[in-house]
Design an enzyme around this catalytic site. Sequence first.
Site, mmCIF file in Angstrom:
data_model
loop_
_atom_site.group_PDB
_atom_site.id
_atom_site.type_symbol
_atom_site.label_atom_id
_atom_site.label_comp_id
_atom_site.label_asym_id
_atom_site.label_seq_id
_atom_site.Cartn_x
_atom_site.Cartn_y
_atom_site.Cartn_z
ATOM 1 N N HIS A 43 -24.144 78.500 -35.767
ATOM 2 C CA HIS A 43 -24.330 78.248 -37.263
ATOM 3 C C HIS A 43 -25.032 79.461 -38.031
ATOM 4 O O HIS A 43 -24.370 79.912 -38.781
ATOM 5 C CB HIS A 43 -25.144 76.917 -37.349
ATOM 6 C CG HIS A 43 -24.734 75.792 -36.493
ATOM 7 N ND1 HIS A 43 -24.049 74.932 -36.608
ATOM 8 C CD2 HIS A 43 -25.333 75.156 -35.471
ATOM 9 C CE1 HIS A 43 -23.865 74.050 -36.038
ATOM 10 N NE2 HIS A 43 -24.599 74.216 -35.020
HETATM 11 O O1 RIB Z 1 -27.114 71.592 -38.193
HETATM 12 C C1 RIB Z 1 -27.300 73.030 -37.840
HETATM 13 C C2 RIB Z 1 -28.426 73.682 -38.335
HETATM 14 O O2 RIB Z 1 -29.791 72.949 -37.970
HETATM 15 C C3 RIB Z 1 -28.855 75.041 -37.935
HETATM 16 O O3 RIB Z 1 -29.532 75.681 -38.922
HETATM 17 C C4 RIB Z 1 -29.811 74.800 -36.804
HETATM 18 O O4 RIB Z 1 -30.743 75.886 -36.350
HETATM 19 C C5 RIB Z 1 -30.595 73.526 -37.216
HETATM 20 O O5 RIB Z 1 -31.691 74.095 -37.922
#
Ligand code: RIB
Length: 312
Positions: free
Chosen positions: A242
């Site tokens: 992500h």
């Molecule tokens: O939903 C994904 C996000 O939530 C990413 O930033 C992961 O590191 C968590 O913080």
Amino acid sequence: MPRKIIIDTDPGQDDAVAILLALASPEDLEVLGVVAVAGNVPLPLTARNARIVCELAGRPETKVFAGCDRPMSRPLVTAEHVHGKTGLDGPQLPDPTMPLQEGDGVDFIVETLRAEAPGSVTLCPLGPLTNIATAFTRAPDIVGRVAEVVLMGGAYFEVGNITPAAEFNIYVDPEAADIVFKSGVKITVMPLDVTHKALTSATVVEAFRDMGTEVGRMVAEWTDFFERFDKEKYGSEGAPLHDPCVIAYLIRPELFGGRFVNVEIETQSDLTRGMTVADWWGVTDRPKNAMFMGEVDRDGYFDLLLDRLGRF
Ligand code: RIB
Ligand code: CA
């Protein structure tokens, strides 16, 4: 001229890869500081983990601050079920030796934006938006000085990963997200709609491992750990990296595609708390306020990651 950025983060294995990508790219990015926020794990751990990553990158001089230790008006929700108890589970990691900066990370954001030329600093939140919203509330004058907020958070077509309606970062502090999305600041969003297309694969993970470096080994072992949640839940081949999407966008924006739309945050309903309601089809006359990404050149993304992390 490298772009000046502040990384706001809750490491988190994917945050760690994002920080490494930024520190590996001095020709593109000048990291003015890293501010930890409570999110995936509590603040003492995110502040520890951010320093571990900076030391792994050979950059112990990086300024790392601790910001807010809980959401603006709700109890903290963490995600050890995804990231493990330390937040960086996978490899065994020594405690950091570099110091945590004195002072409040939110004050660092305010002071930096006041000190740097207007429109010269980009904020890169990779976790709950608590620090950013607290800074905007404490010092409204800085909002107009921000070049852009490029954040990982939210979901629309992909729906939620922590509830059926909400993505984790927005879910943890929906009031903070509401403040940021209503602030008028220029916003680019990397939601699950795009990050769930940035999936690792066995080939990619082996390419990290085959680098034969400490960074390559760490990234492979973090991914091995982190991907088990998504493989189990989504049956996906690999883990969605992500947060590095935020940094990759700053370096190679052409890898991403999206639409400039209105995005509003649900803060009232328990059922849909933290939902990012994106008016993708323009069915309302709500003002457009965010570039909401939905497409990524996956191969180009991983080529960039492998190339840049191969520099360590
Ligand atoms: O939903 C994904 C996000 O939530 C990413 O930033 C992961 O590191 C968590 O913080
Ligand atoms: Ca994160």
